[in-house]
Each structure stands twice: as structure tokens, then as C-alpha cells.
Design a protein around this motif. Structure first.
Motif, PDB file in Angstrom:
ATOM      1  N   HIS A  24      31.744  -6.377  -0.904  1.00 36.92           N
ATOM      2  CA  HIS A  24      32.206  -5.162  -0.237  1.00 36.92           C
ATOM      3  C   HIS A  24      33.588  -4.761  -0.743  1.00 36.92           C
ATOM      4  CE1 HIS A  24      32.337  -2.125   2.864  1.00 36.92           C
ATOM      5  NE2 HIS A  24      33.550  -2.545   3.204  1.00 36.92           N
ATOM      6  N   ALA A  25      34.421  -5.729  -1.052  1.00 33.76           N
ATOM      7  CA  ALA A  25      35.772  -5.442  -1.529  1.00 33.76           C
ATOM      8  C   ALA A  25      35.743  -4.771  -2.898  1.00 33.76           C
ATOM      9  CB  ALA A  25      36.584  -6.730  -1.589  1.00 33.76           C
ATOM     10  N   LEU A  26      34.637  -4.938  -3.632  1.00 35.20           N
ATOM     11  CA  LEU A  26      34.536  -4.338  -4.965  1.00 35.20           C
ATOM     12  C   LEU A  26      34.162  -2.864  -4.927  1.00 35.20           C
ATOM     13  CD1 LEU A  26      32.695  -7.222  -6.850  1.00 35.20           C
ATOM     14  CD2 LEU A  26      35.141  -6.666  -6.894  1.00 35.20           C
ATOM     15  N   ILE A  27      33.686  -2.365  -3.792  1.00 33.70           N
ATOM     16  CA  ILE A  27      33.295  -0.962  -3.668  1.00 33.70           C
ATOM     17  C   ILE A  27      34.562  -0.110  -3.677  1.00 33.70           C
ATOM     18  CG2 ILE A  27      32.208   0.778  -2.192  1.00 33.70           C
ATOM     19  CD1 ILE A  27      30.456  -1.443  -1.069  1.00 33.70           C
ATOM     20  N   PRO A  28      34.617   0.898  -4.549  1.00 31.55           N
ATOM     21  CA  PRO A  28      35.810   1.760  -4.558  1.00 31.55           C
ATOM     22  C   PRO A  28      36.023   2.412  -3.194  1.00 31.55           C
ATOM     23  CG  PRO A  28      34.404   2.217  -6.444  1.00 31.55           C
ATOM     24  CD  PRO A  28      33.643   1.280  -5.554  1.00 31.55           C
ATOM     25  N   ARG A  29      37.259   2.598  -2.839  1.00 30.15           N
ATOM     26  CA  ARG A  29      37.590   3.132  -1.514  1.00 30.15           C
ATOM     27  C   ARG A  29      37.016   4.522  -1.280  1.00 30.15           C
ATOM     28  NH1 ARG A  29      40.540   0.007   1.583  1.00 30.15           N
ATOM     29  NH2 ARG A  29      41.848  -1.544   0.619  1.00 30.15           N
ATOM     30  N   ASP A  30      36.950   5.353  -2.299  1.00 30.67           N
ATOM     31  CA  ASP A  30      36.420   6.705  -2.120  1.00 30.67           C
ATOM     32  C   ASP A  30      34.970   6.669  -1.650  1.00 30.67           C
ATOM     33  OD1 ASP A  30      38.223   8.033  -4.966  1.00 30.67           O
ATOM     34  OD2 ASP A  30      38.810   7.877  -2.858  1.00 30.67           O
ATOM     35  N   ARG A  31      34.187   5.751  -2.189  1.00 34.17           N
ATOM     36  CA  ARG A  31      32.786   5.659  -1.778  1.00 34.17           C
ATOM     37  C   ARG A  31      32.674   5.201  -0.335  1.00 34.17           C
ATOM     38  NH1 ARG A  31      29.179   2.832  -6.215  1.00 34.17           N
ATOM     39  NH2 ARG A  31      27.591   4.256  -5.455  1.00 34.17           N
ATOM     40  N   ARG A  33      34.861   5.786   2.025  1.00 38.35           N
ATOM     41  CA  ARG A  33      35.249   6.907   2.873  1.00 38.35           C
ATOM     42  C   ARG A  33      34.093   7.890   3.015  1.00 38.35           C
ATOM     43  NH1 ARG A  33      40.271  10.274   0.994  1.00 38.35           N
ATOM     44  NH2 ARG A  33      39.875   8.734  -0.564  1.00 38.35           N
ATOM     45  N   ILE A  34      33.400   8.147   1.914  1.00 39.80           N
ATOM     46  CA  ILE A  34      32.251   9.059   1.959  1.00 39.80           C
ATOM     47  C   ILE A  34      31.164   8.482   2.863  1.00 39.80           C
ATOM     48  CG2 ILE A  34      30.351  10.008   0.582  1.00 39.80           C
ATOM     49  CD1 ILE A  34      32.414  10.300  -1.713  1.00 39.80           C
ATOM     50  N   ARG A  35      30.903   7.186   2.746  1.00 44.33           N
ATOM     51  CA  ARG A  35      29.887   6.555   3.594  1.00 44.33           C
ATOM     52  C   ARG A  35      30.253   6.671   5.064  1.00 44.33           C
ATOM     53  NH1 ARG A  35      28.464   0.929   0.435  1.00 44.33           N
ATOM     54  NH2 ARG A  35      27.478   1.903  -1.363  1.00 44.33           N
ATOM     55  N   VAL A  36      31.520   6.481   5.378  1.00 41.64           N
ATOM     56  CA  VAL A  36      31.960   6.587   6.768  1.00 41.64           C
ATOM     57  C   VAL A  36      31.767   8.011   7.268  1.00 41.64           C
ATOM     58  CG1 VAL A  36      33.992   6.525   8.271  1.00 41.64           C
ATOM     59  CG2 VAL A  36      33.561   4.655   6.688  1.00 41.64           C
ATOM     60  N   GLN A  37      32.134   8.986   6.448  1.00 38.50           N
ATOM     61  CA  GLN A  37      31.995  10.382   6.851  1.00 38.50           C
ATOM     62  C   GLN A  37      30.528  10.741   7.062  1.00 38.50           C
ATOM     63  OE1 GLN A  37      34.014  12.560   3.782  1.00 38.50           O
ATOM     64  NE2 GLN A  37      36.045  12.154   4.634  1.00 38.50           N
ATOM     65  N   VAL A  38      29.672  10.300   6.168  1.00 37.41           N
ATOM     66  CA  VAL A  38      28.233  10.575   6.315  1.00 37.41           C
ATOM     67  C   VAL A  38      27.711   9.883   7.575  1.00 37.41           C
ATOM     68  CG1 VAL A  38      25.958  10.150   5.309  1.00 37.41           C
ATOM     69  CG2 VAL A  38      27.812  10.993   3.884  1.00 37.41           C
ATOM     70  N   GLY A  39      28.123   8.655   7.805  1.00 39.35           N
ATOM     71  CA  GLY A  39      27.683   7.935   9.002  1.00 39.35           C
ATOM     72  C   GLY A  39      28.111   8.634  10.286  1.00 39.35           C
ATOM     73  N   LEU A  40      29.353   9.142  10.300  1.00 42.86           N
ATOM     74  CA  LEU A  40      29.829   9.850  11.485  1.00 42.86           C
ATOM     75  C   LEU A  40      29.052  11.143  11.706  1.00 42.86           C
ATOM     76  CD1 LEU A  40      33.683   9.339  11.137  1.00 42.86           C
ATOM     77  CD2 LEU A  40      32.156   8.286  12.804  1.00 42.86           C
ATOM     78  N   LYS A  41      28.729  11.852  10.637  1.00 46.89           N
ATOM     79  CA  LYS A  41      27.943  13.089  10.768  1.00 46.89           C
ATOM     80  C   LYS A  41      26.546  12.788  11.298  1.00 46.89           C
ATOM     81  CE  LYS A  41      30.926  16.066   9.353  1.00 46.89           C
ATOM     82  NZ  LYS A  41      31.486  17.067  10.229  1.00 46.89           N
TER      83      LYS A  41
END
Length: 62
Positions: A24-31, A33-41
Motif C-alpha cells: 500500500h505504501a508503494l501506491i502513489p499518493r495521487d491515486r 486521493r482519487i480512490r478516496v474521492q471516488v469512494g466518498l462519491k
């Protein structure tokens, strides 16, 4: 369950969780953030759908 068996299972699970955390630490932060935003939507949409009153014919008991 024997204490040695319990300890072995605990150690295996701990190692598995450490590997997942490292991956999980290897996933770039931008991705992330996008996942969190999609999850919240998706959660917001689900809440809106759940909050809508049911439509259609209401049956009355006579």
C-alpha cells in the motif's frame, strides 16, 4: 487451541498485514486521493438512494 498454534497463526497474519502495508505504501499518493474521492462519491450516492422514499402504489389495509 494450543498456545504454540495460536502464536504461529498470529505471526503468519502479522507478516501478511506487514506485506499488505508495504504494498500500500508503494501506491502513489495521487491515486490514493482519487480512490478516496471516488469512494466518498459512491457512499454519498448510496445514502441518497437509501434516503429516498419508496415510490409506487401504497396498499391500504381495509
Amino acid at each position: 487451541m494450543l498456545p504454540s498454534t495460536h502464536l504461529t497463526l498470529h505471526e503468519l497474519r502479522a507478516a501478511e498485514l506487514r506485506r499488505e502495508a508495504a504494498d500500500h505504501a508503494l501506491i502513489p499518493r495521487d491515486r490514493r486521493r482519487i480512490r478516496v474521492q471516488v469512494g466518498l462519491k459512491i457512499a454519498e450516492l448510496g445514502n441518497r438512494i437509501a434516503a429516498q422514499p419508496p415510490t409506487g402504489h401504497r396498499t391500504r389495509i381495509a
